[in-house]
Motif scaffolding. Structure first.
Motif, PDB file in Angstrom:
ATOM      1  N   UNK A   1      42.486  48.484  35.864  1.00 31.80           N
ATOM      2  CA  UNK A   1      41.372  47.783  36.489  1.00 31.80           C
ATOM      3  C   UNK A   1      41.718  46.903  37.696  1.00 31.80           C
ATOM      4  N   UNK A   2      41.205  47.266  38.831  1.00 32.42           N
ATOM      5  CA  UNK A   2      41.266  46.392  39.993  1.00 32.42           C
ATOM      6  C   UNK A   2      42.576  46.388  40.750  1.00 32.42           C
ATOM      7  N   UNK A   3      43.634  46.973  40.179  1.00 29.06           N
ATOM      8  CA  UNK A   3      44.928  46.852  40.843  1.00 29.06           C
ATOM      9  C   UNK A   3      45.312  48.131  41.570  1.00 29.06           C
ATOM     10  N   UNK A   4      44.367  48.998  41.757  1.00 30.48           N
ATOM     11  CA  UNK A   4      44.735  50.316  42.243  1.00 30.48           C
ATOM     12  C   UNK A   4      44.686  50.426  43.753  1.00 30.48           C
ATOM     13  N   UNK A   5      45.527  51.325  44.287  1.00 30.57           N
ATOM     14  CA  UNK A   5      45.473  51.645  45.708  1.00 30.57           C
ATOM     15  C   UNK A   5      44.156  52.312  46.067  1.00 30.57           C
ATOM     16  N   UNK A   6      43.471  52.825  45.069  1.00 32.13           N
ATOM     17  CA  UNK A   6      42.295  53.645  45.343  1.00 32.13           C
ATOM     18  C   UNK A   6      40.998  52.839  45.378  1.00 32.13           C
ATOM     19  N   UNK A   7      41.086  51.503  45.237  1.00 30.15           N
ATOM     20  CA  UNK A   7      39.854  50.691  45.238  1.00 30.15           C
ATOM     21  C   UNK A   7      38.985  50.950  46.477  1.00 30.15           C
ATOM     22  N   UNK A   8      39.634  51.008  47.641  1.00 26.74           N
ATOM     23  CA  UNK A   8      38.870  51.179  48.877  1.00 26.74           C
ATOM     24  C   UNK A   8      38.141  52.514  48.907  1.00 26.74           C
TER      25      UNK A   8
ATOM     26  N   UNK B   1      23.235  64.126  33.176  1.00 26.40           N
ATOM     27  CA  UNK B   1      23.804  65.462  33.410  1.00 26.40           C
ATOM     28  C   UNK B   1      24.665  65.522  34.672  1.00 26.40           C
ATOM     29  N   UNK B   2      24.729  64.422  35.415  1.00 30.43           N
ATOM     30  CA  UNK B   2      25.444  64.417  36.696  1.00 30.43           C
ATOM     31  C   UNK B   2      26.901  64.850  36.530  1.00 30.43           C
ATOM     32  N   UNK B   3      27.490  65.397  37.620  1.00 29.64           N
ATOM     33  CA  UNK B   3      28.919  65.714  37.556  1.00 29.64           C
ATOM     34  C   UNK B   3      29.702  64.507  37.056  1.00 29.64           C
ATOM     35  N   UNK B   4      30.698  64.768  36.274  1.00 32.08           N
ATOM     36  CA  UNK B   4      31.427  63.702  35.594  1.00 32.08           C
ATOM     37  C   UNK B   4      32.918  63.968  35.735  1.00 32.08           C
ATOM     38  N   UNK B   5      33.791  62.963  35.760  1.00 32.63           N
ATOM     39  CA  UNK B   5      33.474  61.533  35.647  1.00 32.63           C
ATOM     40  C   UNK B   5      32.785  60.992  36.894  1.00 32.63           C
ATOM     41  N   UNK B   6      32.065  59.876  36.697  1.00 29.57           N
ATOM     42  CA  UNK B   6      31.356  59.235  37.796  1.00 29.57           C
ATOM     43  C   UNK B   6      32.110  57.987  38.241  1.00 29.57           C
ATOM     44  N   UNK B   7      31.898  57.628  39.502  1.00 31.35           N
ATOM     45  CA  UNK B   7      32.480  56.379  40.004  1.00 31.35           C
ATOM     46  C   UNK B   7      31.536  55.245  39.604  1.00 31.35           C
TER      47      UNK B   7
ATOM     48  N   UNK C   1      32.993  43.368  40.458  1.00 29.74           N
ATOM     49  CA  UNK C   1      33.050  43.906  41.825  1.00 29.74           C
ATOM     50  C   UNK C   1      34.096  44.981  42.023  1.00 29.74           C
ATOM     51  N   UNK C   2      34.913  45.250  40.989  1.00 31.18           N
ATOM     52  CA  UNK C   2      35.903  46.324  41.116  1.00 31.18           C
ATOM     53  C   UNK C   2      35.257  47.673  40.827  1.00 31.18           C
ATOM     54  N   UNK C   3      35.908  48.725  41.347  1.00 29.27           N
ATOM     55  CA  UNK C   3      35.396  50.075  41.141  1.00 29.27           C
ATOM     56  C   UNK C   3      36.309  50.832  40.200  1.00 29.27           C
ATOM     57  N   UNK C   4      35.758  51.794  39.503  1.00 29.93           N
ATOM     58  CA  UNK C   4      36.568  52.611  38.607  1.00 29.93           C
ATOM     59  C   UNK C   4      35.885  53.937  38.356  1.00 29.93           C
TER      60      UNK C   4
END
Ligand SMILES: *Cc1c(COP(=O)(O)O)cnc(C)c1O
Length: 481
Positions: free
Chosen positions: A100-107, A292-298, A304-307
């Protein structure tokens, strides 16, 4: 122009590679090695620069000339958007999702999420997936979502309804998901025939796919009623939003009653369209389709963090390897945030104004089968010119000689000798006036000297082609094969 193969001189080179500083790889087995060296041109850097620059000058683009290709939104895309996409170039799609929150991929996750949220706001939908990689891919994803919805409810559905003015990908996508197509004709007023629509609607219809404005550039005034009729049969409304230029900031398909929409970011939102890609066809849905949306979802967490959430049970699964065509998404996000809410409204107002201006200035010399206020594009017919033997294709060739990319011709299919003009919002009045003058010149020449068209274009590297032969017997090899 001399091509690079013709300039090749044995031993000439443009690069000197540094000596290898890693251990040599084991030799390839003899069976896998080529018997003869590859026939590559040997050329200097300057030869190569001239070769590619020369080719680029043979290519037609919005950066060089007006490109009013209807149903395709060939508008100018600001170069700063390419810079925005480049910002993300260093990130590999396999960058790890650290805790959570520490990833290079947050942006990257943040951009995809916030783009989805902006597109949901623009279209009036509840959630958007950015996975699909093109418009047609979005359509198929959308129809798969609709199929999953009906299956979960135990609905027995067999058909998808499309108007005959629809883009060819609509019936194709529905067919690929396993539905049969019911086509509804266009009424003399230019919209789907409402009475015929009522007749074909039964409880076996899974979805109605609409483009609004349709490919005649007309906004259907009965669209809300059509949504209501479909919903009475538990059929879902699909909006083909490939070209959103006409309604940005004016109408939200979700508010009108549509349940699913796909968008072409590579038409409306900052990426040029054509040449086979890259594209991006995000799909927006109403609440009842979210499971039913494609999964996994963002997802965005409260802090405020993304995952990325856990794979969902009812999901149709992934529709692409990662979360979409990222460079195109980055350009769309930059475009939307740069232009802003007011800017998007101006885009649609200017696009519609430009199309109506062209329509009014040409309708005394070209037939206008559906003479109404249009949206982002207008559709003429060359029927009047055909009487003297000049067809839409001839007018297209005339325009090429005069430095214009021809409008779309022979589409939509329901207009004979169609000439479909989409000027887009980025063109000035001066450009439109010059184009109108040339279109009027073509109409005059069709009367005064129809035979003159036979040899056009005269100014291009290749002159008049046998288009049927070119399509049926493709030969794209440089060396005679
Ligand atoms: C361009 C277009 C599509 C298909 O989009 P692709 O990205 O080419 O697959 C679908 N519908 C309409 C109305 C279009 O103009």
């Amino acid at each position: 122009m001399q091509l690079i193969y013709e300039k090749s001189v044995p031993g000439r080179r443009g690069v000197r590679l540094p000596a290898s500083d890693v251990p040599a790889a084991p030799e390839l087995p003899a069976a896998l090695r080529r018997k003869e060296p590859a026939a590559l041109p040997e050329a200097s850097e300057l030869d190569v620069v001239r070769h590619f620059t020369g080719l680029s000058r043979r290519n037609f683009s919005v950066d060089t000339n007006f490109y009013p290709l209807g149903s395709c939104t060939m508008k100018y895309n600001a170069k700063v958007l390419e810079e925005a996409a480049r910002l993300f170039a260093p990130y590999h799609p396999m960058v790890p999702l650290l805790p959570h929150g520490s990833s290079f991929s947050q942006g990257c996750l943040g951009l995809a999420y916030e783009l989805g949220a902006a597109l949901a706001e623009i279209t009036g939908m509840d959630e958007v997936t950015t996975q699909p990689l093109a418009g047609a891919h979005g359509e198929m994803t959308g129809i798969m979502l609709i199929a999953a919805y009906h299956e979960a409810k135990g609905n027995k559905k067999k058909y998808v309804v499309v108007p005959d003015s629809s883009h060819g990908t609509n019936p194709a996508s529905a067919t690929m998901v396993g539905y049969e197509i019911i086509t509804v004709p266009t009424a003399p007023y230019g919209d789907m025939d409402l009475d015929r629509f009522r007749e074909v609607m039964t409880d076996e219809v899974a979805a109605v796919m609409m483009t609004c404005p349709n490919t005649l550039g007309l906004f259907n005034p009965h669209i809300q009623e059509i949504c209501d009729i479909a919903h009475d049969h538990d059929a879902l409304m699909y909006y083909d939003g490939a070209n959103l230029n006409a309604i940005l900031g004016k109408v939200r398909p979700g508010d009108v009653g549509f349940d699913v929409i796909h968008l072409n970011l590579h038409k409306t939102f900052g990426t040029p369209h054509g040449g086979g890609g890259p594209g991006s066809g995000p799909v927006g849905v109403k609440k009842q389709l979210v499971p039913f949306l494609p999964s996994p979802r963002i997802v965005k967490y409260d802090d405020g963090c993304y995952g990325v959430d856990a794979p969902a049970h009812g999901s149709i699964g992934r529709t692409s390897g990662f979360f979409g065509n990222f460079g195109v998404m980055a350009k769309a996000f930059a475009y939307i945030t740069m232009v802003g809410r007011e800017g998007l409204i101006q885009v649609s107002e200017q696009a519609v104004l430009n199309a109506n201006y062209v329509m009014h200035r040409l309708k005394d010399v070209y037939d206008l089968p559906y003479d109404q206020t249009c949206m982002h594009e207008c559709v003429f017919s060359a029927a009047r010119q055909v009487k003297s033997g000049v067809h839409a294709i001839d007018i297209a060739k005339f325009l090429i000689d005069r430095g214009y990319h021809p409008p779309t011709v022979y589409f939509p299919l329901i207009v004979k000798e169609a000439i479909m003009i989409e000027p887009t919002e980025t063109e000035s009045k001066e450009t439109l006036d010059a184009f109108i003058a040339v279109m009027r010149e073509a109409a005059e020449l069709a009367e005064s000297d129809p035979a003159a068209f036979a040899e056009m274009p005269r100014t291009m590297p290749v002159t008049r082609l046998d288009e049927t032969k070119a399509a049926r017997e493709q030969n794209v090899c440089y060396f005679g094969c």
